[in-house]
Enzyme design. Structure first.
Site, mmCIF file in Angstrom:
data_model
loop_
_atom_site.group_PDB
_atom_site.id
_atom_site.type_symbol
_atom_site.label_atom_id
_atom_site.label_comp_id
_atom_site.label_asym_id
_atom_site.label_seq_id
_atom_site.Cartn_x
_atom_site.Cartn_y
_atom_site.Cartn_z
ATOM 1 N N SER A 18 0.634 -1.082 0.000
ATOM 2 C CA SER A 18 -0.309 -0.210 0.237
ATOM 3 C C SER A 18 0.856 0.802 0.185
ATOM 4 C CB SER A 18 -0.563 -0.077 1.549
ATOM 5 O OG SER A 18 -1.764 -1.129 1.295
ATOM 6 N N THR A 58 -5.507 -3.978 7.674
ATOM 7 C CA THR A 58 -5.223 -5.191 6.949
ATOM 8 C C THR A 58 -5.681 -6.448 8.122
ATOM 9 O OG1 THR A 58 -4.127 -6.003 5.515
ATOM 10 C CG2 THR A 58 -2.720 -5.136 7.008
ATOM 11 N N LYS A 93 -9.992 -5.956 10.268
ATOM 12 C CA LYS A 93 -10.968 -5.549 10.162
ATOM 13 C C LYS A 93 -11.955 -5.794 10.170
ATOM 14 C CE LYS A 93 -9.120 -5.735 5.281
ATOM 15 N NZ LYS A 93 -9.010 -6.008 3.525
ATOM 16 N N GLY A 130 -13.456 -20.618 0.863
ATOM 17 C CA GLY A 130 -12.840 -20.229 1.904
ATOM 18 C C GLY A 130 -14.739 -19.531 2.225
ATOM 19 N N GLY A 170 -14.365 -17.368 5.493
ATOM 20 C CA GLY A 170 -13.816 -15.615 6.171
ATOM 21 C C GLY A 170 -13.788 -14.737 5.873
ATOM 22 N N ASN A 230 -17.197 -24.558 2.055
ATOM 23 C CA ASN A 230 -15.245 -24.495 3.577
ATOM 24 C C ASN A 230 -15.543 -25.452 3.913
ATOM 25 O OD1 ASN A 230 -14.048 -21.867 4.262
ATOM 26 N ND2 ASN A 230 -14.937 -22.947 6.703
ATOM 27 N N LEU A 263 -7.581 -14.393 -4.089
ATOM 28 C CA LEU A 263 -6.677 -12.821 -3.545
ATOM 29 C C LEU A 263 -5.778 -11.935 -2.976
ATOM 30 C CD1 LEU A 263 -10.640 -12.910 -1.576
ATOM 31 C CD2 LEU A 263 -9.856 -12.136 -3.943
#
Length: 272
Positions: free
Chosen positions: A16, A61, A65, A127, A129, A151, A215
């Site tokens: 970032s 991050t 979150k 996933g 989460g 999952n 991702l």
């Protein structure tokens, strides 16, 4: 000079700061952008300290979150829907505003940068989460034919599907419940890539035109994307573009200017 930051743990390898430096040059804005590693049990204190020292906003991050969402005074619709925040804005009246642009970044990268159509397509998300929760709203806004969440713990996938079931055709389950069908888009949203692994996906999920997307980016995305290539996926992408598109949306929130993401993505791809 105004101060902004990315707050996480770990945060050392975050891209970032590089992305915001590129946006800074492109838009002729001047600001400081810091990396802040908050203690796992000290996120709220780290945010308060940064805010008290004049911080104007922060990217959030892992693993903070959900905590960032709870900390905020006001929240965007996307943040409320996902119960997670990917960025905070510290407003002039002293309040903290939370947004979640992860799903926006993903959809922008898929549809604008890679020309992948999501409307009336079948999507499998691996996933259940916080990462998955953060992208479901914008994916459903794209009006896919259906979304299936798979999952290791089926109850988590079922719970997510239940939360979003009014938004479109969505179902959840375990790996042994996967229908024998070929999906148009498969999105990997687990953290197994950090261990050099990927989930126990069966053969036969990928068609000749399928798109596979991790991702994560870089080496972390390699195990899943290698599996996708071995299975014959036509399109294979990591999440680098998603990160840049997410940060562009945050930049617009903070500065009111939308930067050009293409040269930044190309610059990062050349150096990673």
């Amino acid at each position: 000079m105004d101060k902004y930051a990315v707050i996480g743990n770990p945060v050392e390898h975050s891209l970032s700061p590089v992305i915001f430096q590129a946006f800074e040059k492109q838009t002729n804005h001047s600001f400081d952008y810091l990396k802040i590693k908050a203690p796992v049990n000290g996120f709220a204190a780290a945010v308060k300290k940064f805010h008290d020292e004049g911080g104007k906003g922060a990217n959030i991050t892992l693993p903070f979150k959900e905590e960032a969402y709870q900390l905020a005074d006001k929240r965007s619709q996307e943040a409320n829907e996902a119960h997670v925040a990917s960025a905070l804005q510290f407003r002039e009246d002293g309040t903290i505003y939370a947004v979640n642009y992860d799903g926006l970044g993903l959809v922008q990268d898929l549809t604008r940068n890679h020309n992948i159509t999501l409307t009336q397509k079948s999507i499998l998300i691996v996933g259940a989460g916080g990462a998955t929760r953060g992208i479901l709203g914008p994916l459903l806004n794209a009006a896919p034919e259906k979304i299936v969440i798979v999952n290791r713990t089926p109850s988590k996938a079922h719970a997510l599907a239940k939360i979003f079931h009014l938004r479109g055709e969505i179902q959840g389950g375990g790996f042994d419940e996967l229908e024998p069908m070929r999906y148009d888009v498969i999105i990997h949203a687990t953290s197994l890539g950090h261990q050099g692994k990927f989930p126990p996906l069966p053969d036969g999920l990928i068609g000749s035109q399928s798109c596979c997307y991790d991702l994560s980016y870089g080496k972390i995305a390699s195990p899943f994307l290698q599996w996708a290539k071995d299975q014959g996926a036509k399109y294979n992408f990591d999440g680098l573009g998603m990160l840049v598109e997410h940060n562009a949306a945050v930049f617009y929130l903070w500065f009111g200017i939308y930067p050009d993401t293409n040269p930044v993505i190309e610059m990062l791809q050349a150096h990673l």
